[in-house]
Design a protein around this motif. Structure first.
Motif, PDB file in Angstrom:
ATOM      1  N   CYS A  45       0.916  -1.117   0.129  1.00 46.89           N
ATOM      2  CA  CYS A  45       0.140  -0.050  -0.079  1.00 46.89           C
ATOM      3  C   CYS A  45       0.813   1.153  -0.020  1.00 46.89           C
ATOM      4  O   CYS A  45       2.123   1.004   0.068  1.00 46.89           O
ATOM      5  CB  CYS A  45      -0.990   0.158   1.281  1.00 46.89           C
ATOM      6  N   ASP A  46       0.441   2.351  -0.153  1.00 52.38           N
ATOM      7  CA  ASP A  46       1.210   3.614  -0.159  1.00 52.38           C
ATOM      8  C   ASP A  46       1.732   3.664   1.339  1.00 52.38           C
ATOM      9  O   ASP A  46       0.948   3.661   2.137  1.00 52.38           O
ATOM     10  CB  ASP A  46       0.201   4.775  -0.471  1.00 52.38           C
ATOM     11  N   VAL A  47       2.973   4.052   1.434  1.00 53.94           N
ATOM     12  CA  VAL A  47       3.685   4.076   2.857  1.00 53.94           C
ATOM     13  C   VAL A  47       4.331   5.476   2.812  1.00 53.94           C
ATOM     14  O   VAL A  47       4.915   6.060   1.993  1.00 53.94           O
ATOM     15  CB  VAL A  47       4.728   3.284   2.875  1.00 53.94           C
ATOM     16  N   GLU A  48       3.848   6.440   3.792  1.00 56.14           N
ATOM     17  CA  GLU A  48       4.595   7.712   4.001  1.00 56.14           C
ATOM     18  C   GLU A  48       5.713   7.579   5.205  1.00 56.14           C
ATOM     19  O   GLU A  48       5.388   7.184   6.103  1.00 56.14           O
ATOM     20  CB  GLU A  48       3.587   8.738   4.257  1.00 56.14           C
ATOM     21  N   MET A  49       6.852   7.877   4.751  1.00 53.86           N
ATOM     22  CA  MET A  49       8.080   8.065   5.570  1.00 53.86           C
ATOM     23  C   MET A  49       8.806   9.313   5.496  1.00 53.86           C
ATOM     24  O   MET A  49       9.099   9.590   4.222  1.00 53.86           O
ATOM     25  CB  MET A  49       8.871   6.895   5.316  1.00 53.86           C
ATOM     26  N   ALA A  60       2.280   2.212  -3.763  1.00 51.10           N
ATOM     27  CA  ALA A  60       2.104   0.953  -3.541  1.00 51.10           C
ATOM     28  C   ALA A  60       2.760   0.247  -4.719  1.00 51.10           C
ATOM     29  O   ALA A  60       2.607   0.655  -5.652  1.00 51.10           O
ATOM     30  CB  ALA A  60       0.444   0.394  -3.488  1.00 51.10           C
ATOM     31  N   GLU A  61       3.106  -1.122  -4.465  1.00 50.61           N
ATOM     32  CA  GLU A  61       3.829  -2.072  -5.720  1.00 50.61           C
ATOM     33  C   GLU A  61       5.061  -1.550  -6.013  1.00 50.61           C
ATOM     34  O   GLU A  61       5.729  -1.781  -7.046  1.00 50.61           O
ATOM     35  CB  GLU A  61       2.840  -2.067  -6.782  1.00 50.61           C
ATOM     36  N   SER A  62       5.792  -0.453  -4.988  1.00 53.18           N
ATOM     37  CA  SER A  62       7.213  -0.270  -5.339  1.00 53.18           C
ATOM     38  C   SER A  62       8.081  -1.201  -4.735  1.00 53.18           C
ATOM     39  O   SER A  62       7.877  -1.864  -3.668  1.00 53.18           O
ATOM     40  CB  SER A  62       7.364   1.000  -4.614  1.00 53.18           C
ATOM     41  N   VAL A  63       9.401  -1.608  -5.579  1.00 54.82           N
ATOM     42  CA  VAL A  63      10.416  -2.343  -5.012  1.00 54.82           C
ATOM     43  C   VAL A  63      11.248  -1.467  -4.001  1.00 54.82           C
ATOM     44  O   VAL A  63      11.622  -0.651  -4.601  1.00 54.82           O
ATOM     45  CB  VAL A  63      11.307  -2.907  -6.085  1.00 54.82           C
ATOM     46  N   VAL A  64      11.382  -1.634  -2.917  1.00 50.18           N
ATOM     47  CA  VAL A  64      12.511  -1.059  -2.000  1.00 50.18           C
ATOM     48  C   VAL A  64      13.403  -1.779  -1.454  1.00 50.18           C
ATOM     49  O   VAL A  64      13.262  -3.183  -1.251  1.00 50.18           O
ATOM     50  CB  VAL A  64      11.440  -0.552  -0.578  1.00 50.18           C
TER      51      VAL A  64
END
Lengths: 271, 65
Positions: free
Chosen positions: A153-157, A164-168
């Motif tokens: 999901c969208d993550v705020e840091m 969402a769906e980002s490779v980190v």
């Protein structure tokens, strides 16, 4: 490697070829490879899979008290079998995970022992501190320095939104030096109460399955090493170790050390 | 150190009492239950408790240092 070979129920004489396969298996983690190297890694990877598939077949016919037998006999909650793909995934992870990271963890802890004055003396006097020593080495040297994850999901840091769906790339090694959680983060501190709260094994649902085994191997290694040897030091004036270039794994290419027998110390003291 | 388990978070994954048998046991509905409920100082147990809290899949183990 021998430990995991036995736990899985594979012949002990195979541990050298297994070591070779796991060394090759982790190459893509660390290097930008040439097409030839990629071919080589793929071929060796298939050889490991063929070996494990044959071993799992053998366990189906002759079940033993070992991890591979447990794996081929395991069922889901609904009673269905795991797929071959899933079983292979588990078996490969067990073989590879138990070898590379533990071996590097032991070597880098030895480097820490040598580079931090007073630590060896304190561990000889208070062997109970070996546990915190091991956790501090895992924190500061994290053999798995980072891992890839996909956001669900969208993550705020820190005022940045990761969609969402980002490779980190989660950087465990960086988190382990967060001074808000570990004051004086660069210091190997045998009295650090929360030493084991590091991220070297990741956390929660993704926490390393082999962490208890890795901890056991690290603790036993240093209990035995410190019982038998003393005065651990580098062998040469310089270039005693170097790291394998890489991002995800922290690995030593080599480590040259010297030490003396611990018995000699006791004899001298007695005299 | 003092350990508590948040029963509202615990999902009965059994990691704590399968791995750290000196500190946890199986309670009602397979949920984790703390054995040593009072404060303790033993270094081995502090490392075990911290490892258990990190390994809990849902972060239900709460530690007071």
């Amino acid at each position: 490697m021998s430990v995991m070979t036995v736990l899985l129920g594979l012949p002990l004489e195979d541990h050298e070829i297994l070591k070779h396969w796991t060394d090759v298996w982790v190459l893509p983690f660390s290097h930008a490879m040439t097409p030839e190297q990629e071919m080589y890694v793929a071929k060796e990877g298939i050889a490991l899979q063929q070996y494990l598939l044959a071993a799992m077949d053998e366990k189906r016919q002759n079940p033993k008290e070992d991890l591979l037998t447990l794996l081929v006999q395991s069922r889901r909650e609904d009673g269905s079998e795991l797929t071959t793909h899933e079983m292979l995934g588990f078996a490969e992870q067990a073989v590879v995970g138990a070898n590379e990271t533990t071996q590097n963890g032991i070597a880098m802890a030895m480097q820490m022992l040598i580079e931090n004055p007073g630590i060896e003396e304190r561990l000889h006097d208070e062997p109970a501190k070996i546990r915190t020593f091991v956790e501090e080495c895992l924190r500061l040297q994290s053999p798995t320095a980072g891992m890839y994850r996909t956001t669900t999901c969208d993550v705020e840091m820190h005022a940045v939104t990761i969609p969402a769906e980002s490779v980190v790339h989660l950087r465990f090694a960086a988190g382990n030096r967060d001074e808000r959680h570990f004051p004086e983060p660069g210091k190997l501190d045998l009295d650090r109460r929360n030493a084991a709260s590091h991220l070297a094994f990741s956390q929660a649902v993704h926490h390393c399955l082999g962490a208890p085994l890795a901890r056991l191997e690290l603790n036993l290694s240093f209990q035995i090493l410190l019982e038998r040897r003393k005065n651990f030091r580098f062998a040469y004036a310089e270039e005693n170790y170097d790291h394998v270039p890489g991002l995800a794994l922290r690995q030593l290419e080599y480590l040259w050390i010297k030490s003396d027998p611990a018995e000699a110390a006791m004899d001298t003291n007695a005299a | 150190m003092k350990i508590t388990i948040d029963p509202a978070l615990c999902r009965s994954r059994a990691r704590c009492y399968n791995l750290y048998t000196d500190l946890f046991r199986e309670g009602t509905d397979g949920k984790g239950e703390v054995i040593i409920t009072e404060d303790f100082e033993d270094e081995d147990l502090v490392v075990d408790a911290t490892s258990a809290a990190n390994a809990c899949p849902v972060g239900a183990i709460i530690l007071e240092y």
